[in-house]
Design a protein around this motif. Structure first.
Motif, short mmCIF file in Angstrom:
data_model
loop_
_atom_site.label_atom_id
_atom_site.label_comp_id
_atom_site.label_asym_id
_atom_site.label_seq_id
_atom_site.Cartn_x
_atom_site.Cartn_y
_atom_site.Cartn_z
N GLY A 160 0.82 -1.20 0.00
CA GLY A 160 0.00 0.00 0.00
C GLY A 160 0.86 1.25 0.00
N LEU A 161 0.25 2.37 -0.36
CA LEU A 161 0.93 3.67 -0.38
C LEU A 161 2.19 3.67 -1.26
CD1 LEU A 161 0.69 4.57 3.43
CD2 LEU A 161 -0.82 5.32 1.59
N GLY A 162 2.27 2.73 -2.21
CA GLY A 162 3.43 2.64 -3.09
C GLY A 162 4.66 2.04 -2.42
N SER A 163 4.46 1.35 -1.32
CA SER A 163 5.58 0.77 -0.57
C SER A 163 6.35 -0.26 -1.40
CB SER A 163 5.06 0.09 0.70
OG SER A 163 6.11 -0.56 1.38
N THR A 164 7.66 -0.26 -1.21
CA THR A 164 8.52 -1.24 -1.87
C THR A 164 9.09 -2.26 -0.89
OG1 THR A 164 10.41 0.24 -1.66
CG2 THR A 164 9.15 0.37 -3.70
N GLY A 165 8.61 -2.25 0.34
CA GLY A 165 9.10 -3.19 1.35
C GLY A 165 9.04 -2.57 2.73
N PHE A 166 9.88 -3.09 3.61
CA PHE A 166 9.94 -2.59 4.99
C PHE A 166 11.31 -1.99 5.27
CE2 PHE A 166 6.57 -5.81 5.49
CZ PHE A 166 5.59 -5.01 6.05
N LEU A 167 11.33 -1.07 6.22
CA LEU A 167 12.57 -0.45 6.72
C LEU A 167 12.64 -0.64 8.22
CD1 LEU A 167 12.41 3.08 4.99
CD2 LEU A 167 13.90 1.17 4.35
N ALA A 168 13.83 -0.82 8.73
CA ALA A 168 14.09 -0.79 10.17
C ALA A 168 14.93 0.46 10.41
CB ALA A 168 14.84 -2.04 10.62
N CYS A 169 14.41 1.38 11.23
CA CYS A 169 15.08 2.66 11.45
C CYS A 169 15.60 2.71 12.89
CB CYS A 169 14.12 3.80 11.18
SG CYS A 169 13.54 3.82 9.46
N PRO A 170 16.90 2.94 13.07
CA PRO A 170 17.50 2.88 14.40
C PRO A 170 17.14 4.06 15.28
CG PRO A 170 19.13 3.63 12.84
CD PRO A 170 17.89 3.29 12.04
N ALA A 171 17.35 3.86 16.58
CA ALA A 171 17.17 4.92 17.57
C ALA A 171 18.22 6.01 17.35
CB ALA A 171 17.28 4.33 18.98
N LYS A 172 18.15 7.04 18.15
CA LYS A 172 19.06 8.18 17.98
C LYS A 172 20.52 7.82 18.06
CE LYS A 172 15.80 11.69 19.19
NZ LYS A 172 15.49 12.90 19.84
N ASN A 173 20.85 6.77 18.80
CA ASN A 173 22.25 6.39 18.93
C ASN A 173 22.73 5.53 17.76
OD1 ASN A 173 21.05 3.94 19.41
ND2 ASN A 173 21.74 3.76 21.53
N GLY A 174 21.85 5.29 16.78
CA GLY A 174 22.23 4.52 15.60
C GLY A 174 22.17 3.01 15.79
N THR A 175 21.67 2.58 16.95
CA THR A 175 21.54 1.15 17.21
C THR A 175 20.12 0.85 17.65
OG1 THR A 175 22.26 1.35 19.50
CG2 THR A 175 23.98 0.96 17.86
N LYS A 176 19.94 -0.31 18.28
CA LYS A 176 18.58 -0.69 18.67
C LYS A 176 18.06 0.18 19.80
CE LYS A 176 19.98 -4.50 21.63
NZ LYS A 176 19.90 -5.91 21.87
N PRO A 177 16.76 0.27 19.92
CA PRO A 177 15.75 -0.44 19.14
C PRO A 177 15.58 0.17 17.75
CG PRO A 177 14.63 0.99 20.66
CD PRO A 177 16.11 1.13 20.94
N TRP A 178 15.08 -0.64 16.83
CA TRP A 178 14.83 -0.24 15.46
C TRP A 178 13.32 -0.23 15.24
CZ3 TRP A 178 19.00 -0.06 11.72
CH2 TRP A 178 20.25 -0.40 12.24
N GLN A 179 12.75 0.90 14.84
CA GLN A 179 11.32 0.97 14.57
C GLN A 179 11.05 0.54 13.13
OE1 GLN A 179 9.41 4.73 15.39
NE2 GLN A 179 7.40 3.94 14.83
N ILE A 180 9.93 -0.17 12.92
CA ILE A 180 9.59 -0.70 11.61
C ILE A 180 8.70 0.28 10.84
CG2 ILE A 180 8.58 -2.64 10.34
CD1 ILE A 180 11.14 -3.25 12.11
N PHE A 181 9.06 0.52 9.58
CA PHE A 181 8.34 1.41 8.67
C PHE A 181 8.10 0.68 7.36
CE2 PHE A 181 10.16 4.34 11.61
CZ PHE A 181 9.37 5.47 11.60
N ALA A 182 7.04 1.09 6.65
CA ALA A 182 6.88 0.69 5.25
C ALA A 182 7.78 1.64 4.45
CB ALA A 182 5.43 0.83 4.82
N ASP A 183 8.44 1.12 3.44
CA ASP A 183 9.34 1.93 2.62
C ASP A 183 8.52 2.67 1.57
OD1 ASP A 183 11.44 3.07 1.32
OD2 ASP A 183 12.43 1.19 0.77
N ILE A 184 8.02 3.84 1.96
CA ILE A 184 7.17 4.64 1.06
C ILE A 184 7.89 5.94 0.71
CG2 ILE A 184 5.02 3.68 1.96
CD1 ILE A 184 4.66 6.28 3.57
N LYS A 185 7.49 6.54 -0.40
CA LYS A 185 8.04 7.85 -0.77
C LYS A 185 7.60 8.88 0.26
CE LYS A 185 8.42 7.62 -5.76
NZ LYS A 185 7.99 8.22 -7.03
N GLY A 186 8.47 9.80 0.53
CA GLY A 186 8.10 10.92 1.41
C GLY A 186 8.48 10.74 2.87
N ILE A 187 9.10 9.62 3.25
CA ILE A 187 9.56 9.51 4.65
C ILE A 187 10.66 10.54 4.85
CG2 ILE A 187 10.69 8.08 6.38
CD1 ILE A 187 9.43 5.65 5.13
#
Length: 191
Positions: free
Chosen positions: A124-151
């Motif tokens: 949906g929303l033109g997604s091409t898959g999933f993304l895991a985006c790290p916390a501010k320190n660049g490590t875990k936890p990683w929040q899950i996102f759909a890979d959509i345009k405009g993030i």
């Protein structure tokens, strides 16, 4: 024996994606776990868990299950926000994802064959898959996102979309997990 951390009963959450008044719903689908697959990365073969109305790698599942549990009246709904965040509604909440401009369409689960893992996806929303985006320190936890345009950087926890990693969401289900649907539910609610 596969040693996967059982994610939650995500598929029954998906089957509840219907903006109707609260009512008891029973899924006939098996629960399944999700595992991130991205070789050579810090998220490879990590469990994806429900916590705080979002999905994460590196956070434990937050759920509640009373001793005499039944299914949450009205169920819980999995959806994607316009920011791409993979989310779920609170238990017993009357609001639907549409109130947050979220979408519930575009999810699919393809079971594996011959002992192979299945795949959970969102197109949906033109997604091409999933993304895991790290916390501010660049490590875990990683929040899950759909890979959509405009993030945008402001949408992800670490403030840097380029630090997010694309991955495949592998799914083990039913008999593979020893959780074939017997008419019960996996948890009262996910928090």
């Amino acid at each position: 024996m596969r040693s996967f951390l059982v994610f939650t009963s995500l598929l029954p959450l998906l089957s509840s994606a219907n903006p109707l008044p609260l009512e008891s719903r029973q899924s006939t689908l098996d629960p399944f776990s999700l595992t991130a697959s991205r070789s050579g990365s810090p998220i490879h073969l990590s469990a994806i868990n429900a916590n705080g109305e979002s999905f994460w790698i590196g956070k434990k599942t937050a759920s509640y299950c009373p001793a005499d549990y039944t299914e949450v009246p009205g169920g819980q709904v999995v959806y994607v926000l316009p920011t791409g965040a993979l989310s779920f509604t609170l238990a017993h909440a009357e609001g639907q994802p549409e109130e947050n401009n979220g979408t519930t369409t575009g999810f699919s689960f393809t079971p594996g064959t011959d002992d192979a893992l299945g795949v959970f996806s969102f197109t949906g929303l033109g997604s091409t898959g999933f993304l895991a985006c790290p916390a501010k320190n660049g490590t875990k936890p990683w929040q899950i996102f759909a890979d959509i345009k405009g993030i945008e950087n402001r949408d992800v926890p670490g403030g840097n979309v380029s630090a997010c990693l694309g991955f495949d969401a592998l799914a083990a289900s039913g008999e593979e997990l020893g959780t074939a649907n017997t008419g019960g539910v996996a948890a009262w609610e996910y928090e």
